[in-house]
Design an enzyme around this catalytic site. Structure first.
Site, PDB file in Angstrom:
ATOM      1  N   HIS A   1       9.621  -0.149  -3.579  1.00 35.86           N
ATOM      2  CA  HIS A   1       8.999  -1.244  -2.837  1.00 35.86           C
ATOM      3  C   HIS A   1       7.493  -1.019  -2.794  1.00 35.86           C
ATOM      4  O   HIS A   1       6.989   0.038  -3.207  1.00 35.86           O
ATOM      5  CB  HIS A   1       9.546  -1.288  -1.400  1.00 35.86           C
ATOM      6  CG  HIS A   1       9.183  -0.067  -0.597  1.00 35.86           C
ATOM      7  ND1 HIS A   1       9.798   1.157  -0.808  1.00 35.86           N
ATOM      8  CD2 HIS A   1       8.263   0.134   0.389  1.00 35.86           C
ATOM      9  CE1 HIS A   1       9.270   2.059   0.018  1.00 35.86           C
ATOM     10  NE2 HIS A   1       8.339   1.462   0.743  1.00 35.86           N
TER      11      HIS A   1
ATOM     12  N   ASP B   1       4.177  -1.535   0.099  1.00 34.44           N
ATOM     13  CA  ASP B   1       4.091  -1.549   1.560  1.00 34.44           C
ATOM     14  C   ASP B   1       3.471  -2.808   2.151  1.00 34.44           C
ATOM     15  O   ASP B   1       3.669  -3.084   3.335  1.00 34.44           O
ATOM     16  CB  ASP B   1       3.311  -0.325   2.054  1.00 34.44           C
ATOM     17  CG  ASP B   1       4.123   0.954   1.945  1.00 34.44           C
ATOM     18  OD1 ASP B   1       5.365   0.852   1.870  1.00 34.44           O
ATOM     19  OD2 ASP B   1       3.533   2.043   1.921  1.00 34.44           O
TER      20      ASP B   1
ATOM     21  N   HIS C   1       6.692   2.354  -4.920  1.00 36.73           N
ATOM     22  CA  HIS C   1       7.156   3.718  -4.709  1.00 36.73           C
ATOM     23  C   HIS C   1       8.523   3.706  -4.037  1.00 36.73           C
ATOM     24  O   HIS C   1       8.953   2.691  -3.488  1.00 36.73           O
ATOM     25  CB  HIS C   1       6.160   4.506  -3.852  1.00 36.73           C
ATOM     26  CG  HIS C   1       5.909   3.887  -2.514  1.00 36.73           C
ATOM     27  ND1 HIS C   1       5.038   2.823  -2.334  1.00 36.73           N
ATOM     28  CD2 HIS C   1       6.433   4.138  -1.281  1.00 36.73           C
ATOM     29  CE1 HIS C   1       5.024   2.470  -1.065  1.00 36.73           C
ATOM     30  NE2 HIS C   1       5.866   3.249  -0.395  1.00 36.73           N
TER      31      HIS C   1
ATOM     32  N   ARG D   1      15.680  16.005   5.118  1.00 29.52           N
ATOM     33  CA  ARG D   1      14.286  15.824   4.695  1.00 29.52           C
ATOM     34  C   ARG D   1      13.511  15.199   5.838  1.00 29.52           C
ATOM     35  O   ARG D   1      13.825  14.095   6.273  1.00 29.52           O
ATOM     36  CB  ARG D   1      14.248  14.922   3.465  1.00 29.52           C
ATOM     37  CG  ARG D   1      12.887  14.530   2.925  1.00 29.52           C
ATOM     38  CD  ARG D   1      13.115  13.458   1.861  1.00 29.52           C
ATOM     39  NE  ARG D   1      11.963  13.133   1.060  1.00 29.52           N
ATOM     40  CZ  ARG D   1      11.071  12.192   1.359  1.00 29.52           C
ATOM     41  NH1 ARG D   1      11.195  11.506   2.495  1.00 29.52           N
ATOM     42  NH2 ARG D   1      10.065  11.919   0.539  1.00 29.52           N
TER      43      ARG D   1
END
Length: 683
Positions: free
Chosen positions: A552, A554, A624, A634
């Site tokens: 996508h 931002d 990204h 994570r």
């Protein structure tokens, strides 16, 4: 508002079909069924996943059709046609409203008053339920149903890597049948049109005519339904009618203006394929172009002439069709009228023009874009009707006339890193892009450990993205917390205040580094700050190859098929820069990746580790995503920034006040009365 239709016969068919399909009973709210299905998924109760999710899809479809049926029936019973005075108008409005409420409640029961969140509706529009269904049917070994669910989901989410590969696996299975790969949400008008194009291209003109005629019937039906759905409550993006005092007439005017805008958008909606952002240009007129040539090939010249006249209502004076029309007129010996009511096609033309004008006036960020155009044209110079090859061709945006390109902004980087410990690892060139940077040692090992421990205490499942348990993939647990919430926990003694301060300070450190490195000539403000962890769910990682966070951009809506990124809502168009500060690396998968605008070609990959930060501009130049986290957890601090102070993060401003109060060692009363901190405040 009145909903008109091109011919009385078609409208009669539509209304009759809708009203005859009416049934009575009470439906369970589809959002509650959806939530039950998601809960069952995380319990690995796949039979309940199927039961609840299929129920949710059925309820969602029935509620939609009930609204359409009731609004059309009540519109027919209480028309505006004879209204001549204010009181008569409001009388019709009230009667129509009461009629609709009674009609809808009769079918759906108490759900008629049940308000479903916008997030849930968006999930259904994006076909997210089919992702869960595909996984559940796969676990239950019902592979034919799994294939159908996967195919349905993939039609609207063509960038989903895992689903693409799952479909290939289903196709390779022994006993796999092409009939299993059906789109359960297929739009009838688009399905018929696509099938008609294939027959047309194979010179089966008789079969193509039948399918194009069916496509038109389905298109008109879908248009009526779309406009009926526009009669519901409207969203006022720029106003809050609760907070200001408008007169009755202004409120009514606003509502009907929004409803009219919604109806205009039906043209875009009906010509946009699932999962695409840009509509197929010239979509409805193409039906008549195909038909006029197909009818000519079948020696049905009068029918061809009617379709040619209908086409020219959209493209008046177009040379190839005007010549075709003259040819037909000479062959028939008399004139005919257009196929459909002229007023309907002219209204449609006006709506198409508004759509095109809106697109042409957009400021485009990138010079290497494309747009859709029709490929129809004259076949030869002997006045024989034109043919078209069907779908649209990609044409570079530079070839389109009157398209305004935004002037390029000056892009700079390489400024000071502000803090002595911070190390530059890769710049934009090394990361194969523009406005990208990779840094190490932004925070220390001890600070990483402290923030990770903080995350384990303050984050909650789904907290941060409107309460969604797993906003990006059902194969991971998603948890998050904001700066303000963390400071509240620190003030209440639920976490060390020192750790809460560290979260605040680390995010400020990141902001200063990004602002300095990219040599910005104005202040960079926080747009959103989030401490987030993603945890692989045990038992759901076999053969997994989806993304933890899909590709996508931002601040714009990425359209991989068109290689465009549309800077329009619901994208956060005001975001200018983004950064991710990683807290750990002891997990499998979870690599951050940059791609081209096709959302497939990876240009750079970043392996997270403690203290590492990737920063980049937020536009379509930097698509990204995150590879799947297949083992472990994570954690990172996710940050988005804006150069526009009007879009500063409200919670950040409140957090600033909290920090100031702490630094000033304010009393308890000051906390209670001046800061208005609500322990229940969450995103």
């Amino acid at each position: 508002m009145d909903v008109h239709f091109p011919t009385s016969s078609i409208l009669s068919i539509v209304l009759q079909a809708l009203l005859l399909s009416s049934s009575y009973g009470s439906l369970e709210p589809y959002d509650l069924l959806y939530n039950n299905a998601v809960d069952a998924f995380y319990r690995s109760d796949y039979k309940d996943v199927v039961r609840y999710m299929e129920g949710a899809l059925s309820s969602y479809a029935e509620v939609r059709q009930t609204k359409v049926r009731c609004r059309l029936r009540c519109q027919d019973q209480h028309p505006f046609d004879s209204v001549s005075m204010d009181l008569q108008f409001f009388d019709v409005v009230l009667r129509r409203s009461n009629c609709q409420n009674e009609c809808i409640e009769e079918k759906v029961g108490t759900q008629s008053m049940h308000k479903v969140s916008e997030d849930v509706n968006q999930d259904f529009q994006r076909r997210i339920p089919y992702n869960y269904l595909q996984l559940a049917y796969q676990k239950l070994k019902q592979l034919d149903k799994a294939a159908a669910a996967a195919h349905t989901y993939f039609q609207a989410n063509p960038e989903h890597v895992e689903m693409d590969q799952n479909l290939e696996q289903y196709k390779a299975l022994e006993g796999s049948d092409q009939d299993h790969f059906v789109d359960r949400e297929a739009r009838p008008h688009q399905r018929s049109f696509s099938a008609g194009v294939k027959l047309y291209d194979s010179a089966d003109y008789k079969g193509a005519i039948a399918l194009f005629e069916e496509a038109l019937q389905e298109y008109y039906r879908a248009d009526v339904e779309c406009r009926a759905l526009c009669q519901g409550p409207q969203r006022f993006e720029e106003q809050d009618h609760v907070l200001y005092h408008y007169s009755l007439y202004e409120l009514v005017s606003d509502h009907f203006t929004q409803a009219l805008h919604c109806e205009h958008e039906c043209v875009r909606d009906l010509s946009t394929r699932p999962g695409r952002l840009s509509p197929m240009e010239n979509y409805l007129p193409l039906h008549y172009d195909y038909l006029q040539f197909a009818y000519f090939q079948m020696n049905m010249v009068e029918e061809a002439m009617e379709c040619a006249k209908s086409y020219l209502l959209f493209h008046e004076g177009e040379e190839f069709m005007t010549e075709n029309l003259e040819y037909y007129r000479e062959a028939v010996g008399h004139d005919v009228k257009p196929r459909e009511a002229e007023w309907y096609l002219r209204r449609h033309k006006q709506e198409l023009e508004l759509l095109v004008i809106g697109s042409e006036n957009m400021q485009v960020e990138f010079t290497e874009g494309h747009y859709w155009t029709s490929t129809g044209g004259r076949e030869d110079s002997n006045r024989i009707p034109s043919g078209t090859d069907g779908w649209m061709e990609y044409v570079p945006i530079s070839e389109k006339k009157n398209f305004t390109l935004a002037p390029p902004q000056e892009l700079r980087e390489g400024g000071p890193l502000v803090y002595d410990s911070v190390q530059l690892v890769q710049n934009s060139k090394a990361l194969n892009g523009t406005q990208r940077v990779l840094l190490d040692d932004v925070i220390s090992v001890d600070e990483c450990a402290e923030l990770t421990n903080l995350a384990h205490t303050v984050t909650m499942a789904g907290d941060g993205y409107r309460g969604k348990m797993s906003p990006h993939t059902p194969n991971e647990r998603f948890e998050g917390a904001t700066v303000l919430k963390t400071l509240q926990y620190g003030y209440e003694g639920r976490v060390p205040l020192r750790s809460a301060r560290l979260f605040y300070d680390a995010s400020e450190r990141a902001r200063r580094i990004i602002e300095s490195y990219f040599l910005l000539n104005s202040t960079l403000h926080f747009s959103y700050t989030h401490l987030v962890c993603r945890t692989a769910i045990t038992g759901q990682q076999d053969h997994r190859n989806d993304l933890s966070h899909p590709i996508h951009a931002d601040n714009c809506l990425l359209d991989p098929e068109a290689n465009e990124c549309w800077k329009e809502p619901p994208a956060y168009t005001y975001r200018d820069y983004s950064a991710l500060l990683y807290l750990n690396g002891d997990f499998e998968g979870g690599e951050f990746i940059f791609t081209e605008m096709d959302a497939k070609t990876v240009t750079a990959q970043v392996k997270p580790k403690c203290g590492r930060m990737v920063g980049f501009s937020s536009g379509g130049e930097n698509p990204h995503g995150v590879r799947a986290v297949t083992r472990g957890q994570r954690c990172a601090v996710a940050l988005w920034f804006t150069l526009d102070p009007l879009f500063r993060e409200l919670e950040r401003l409140q957090a600033d006040e909290v920090m100031q109060a702490l630094d000033n060692q304010s009393s308890q009363s000051q906390w209670d009365t001046s800061l208005n901190i609500n322990p229940k405040d969450e995103l």
